[in-house]
Design a protein around this motif. Structure first.
Motif, mmCIF file in Angstrom:
data_model
loop_
_atom_site.group_PDB
_atom_site.id
_atom_site.type_symbol
_atom_site.label_atom_id
_atom_site.label_comp_id
_atom_site.label_asym_id
_atom_site.label_seq_id
_atom_site.Cartn_x
_atom_site.Cartn_y
_atom_site.Cartn_z
ATOM 1 N N ILE A 217 0.840 -1.210 0.000
ATOM 2 C CA ILE A 217 0.000 0.000 0.000
ATOM 3 C C ILE A 217 0.871 1.254 0.000
ATOM 4 C CG2 ILE A 217 -1.826 1.263 1.211
ATOM 5 C CD1 ILE A 217 -2.824 -1.381 2.334
ATOM 6 N N GLY A 310 -6.039 -2.940 0.496
ATOM 7 C CA GLY A 310 -5.438 -1.846 -0.258
ATOM 8 C C GLY A 310 -6.104 -1.657 -1.603
ATOM 9 N N PRO A 317 -8.001 -0.086 4.390
ATOM 10 C CA PRO A 317 -6.635 -0.257 4.904
ATOM 11 C C PRO A 317 -6.485 0.215 6.355
ATOM 12 C CG PRO A 317 -6.581 0.739 2.719
ATOM 13 C CD PRO A 317 -8.011 0.729 3.148
#
Ligand code: MG
Length: 383
Positions: A217, A310, A317
């Motif tokens: 991410i 993500g 997230p």
């Protein structure tokens, strides 16, 4: 002379940052130091580096006392004030968890160079943080070793010609354990990381591969690439810190000894390279061989859980990170087993009602929701 502030100066990355600064007294000057705890170490650091601004969230009264009795020459400030102070050029964000969010945004809004070691900042609020950086002309430089590697590989390259980012993963303490072993694994076992020396939570997160998921991410936001162009490659030696693949199929990698002081130094001295602050050099002739493989998602479900969070984006997230933090705490306190960490994350994600393009407030709300949800889930399990 670059003037820097170190947020989270008493933690692992913070101390290693000061280690780097110590090597280059003519290049860096420490203006501000902030920490959550450990006021005595902070005081020592403030004295050694003659920091002007200091902040210890949990123990400002101790520092205040030292300043009033004139045994310490510094000024108390809030962490946001330090992050955005006009005398500061580079802000190193080495705080842990969501504590890094507000000061990072303060630094970005003041147009600073931000050397970012805190993962949650981009995991929780990557969209908000990168958008603000663009608006305010602030620069975010990676400190995480994998992202530093990708960043270094990108120097001088046309990012439009990059096909894939390949993040390497050592596999953590449990890379060779069977699923049955993992069910019985203890906190002591998890804290024995084979190649990197780091704080407790990140060491457990490395053992579950949750950390690697967060890094995908981070990479997505740092380098503005879609998720389907990010891959994870198991590489147990932690010598290749990450790679990029170009459209012509050519790969470029960055290698080095696994020592955080290298990426930290890189973020501080960019665009220059300086003589290494660490004594050890990588001797490939003595390495023998380097190994690679695919991640095992059955033994390490956290990786796919976080990557999926993500990919879904929004508040997912933040929920994954918060649930994981709670679960890791309970694992370290021996209240839940190792394989219950991914379960806690998974059930939190499944129960969450996401917000697509959240404000910072909504991100923080999702974080608190996930914390209490995970706490309740773990409590119910323990009964
Ligand atoms: Mg890393």
């Amino acid at each position: 002379m670059k003037r820097i502030a170190v947020l989270g100066s008493t933690g692992s990355v913070g101390q290693q940052t000061l280690d780097v600064v110590r090597q280059f007294p003519h290049h860096f000057r420490v203006i501000g130091l902030a920490a959550r705890q450990n006021a005595t170490l902070l005081e020592e650091q403030a004295r050694e580096f003659r920091a002007e601004l200091i902040c210890c969230e949990r123990d400002d009264s101790y520092l205040n006392g030292r300043i009033r009795e004139r045994s310490l020459r510094a000024q108390l400030a809030t962490i946001e004030e330090i992050a955005s102070h006009p005398d500061v050029d580079i802000v190193v964000v080495a705080t842990g968890g969501k504590a890094g969010l507000a000061p990072t945004l303060a630094a970005i809004r003041a147009g600073k160079v931000v050397a970012l070691a805190n993962k949650e900042v981009l995991v929780m609020a990557g969209q908000i943080v990168t958008r603000e950086a663009k608006i305010n002309g602030a620069e975010i430089r990676p400190v995480d070793s994998e992202h530093s590697a990708i960043w270094q590989c990108l120097w001088g390259e046309d990012s439009k010609r990059v096909e894939r980012l390949i993040l390497t993963a050592s596999g953590g303490a449990f890379r060779d354990k069977s699923l049955e072993d993992l069910v019985r694994a203890t906190a002591e076992d998890a804290l024995r990381h084979p190649t990197w020396n780091m704080g407790h939570r990140i060491t457990v997160d490395s053992a579950t591969l949750f950390n690697k998921g967060m890094e995908t991410i981070e990479a997505r936001w740092l380098f503005d690439v879609p998720f389907d162009k990010i891959e994870v490659l198991m590489h147990r030696e932690s010598i290749i810190h990450s790679l990029i693949e170009f459209v012509d199929g050519s790969l470029k990698a960055q290698l080095g000894v696994p020592d955080m002081r290298l990426p930290i130094q890189c973020a501080l001295t960019y665009p220059e390279r300086m003589p290494a602050s660490i004594p050890t050099r990588l001797d490939l002739s003595r390495m023998g061989s380097l190994n690679f493989g695919k991640p095992d998602l059955q033994r390490f479900p956290c990786l796919s859980l976080v990557m999926e969070a993500g990919r879904s984006g929004g508040t997912y997230p933040a929920v994954a990170a918060a649930a994981d933090e709670v679960a890791v705490e309970h694992f370290l306190a021996r209240r839940i087993g190792f394989m219950e960490i991914p379960r806690a994350v998974e059930t939190s994600l499944a129960a969450h009602k996401p917000i697509k393009d959240p404000t910072l407030e909504e991100v923080l709300d999702a974080d608190s929701w996930a914390r209490s949800w995970a706490e309740d889930w773990i409590k119910a399990k323990a009964l």
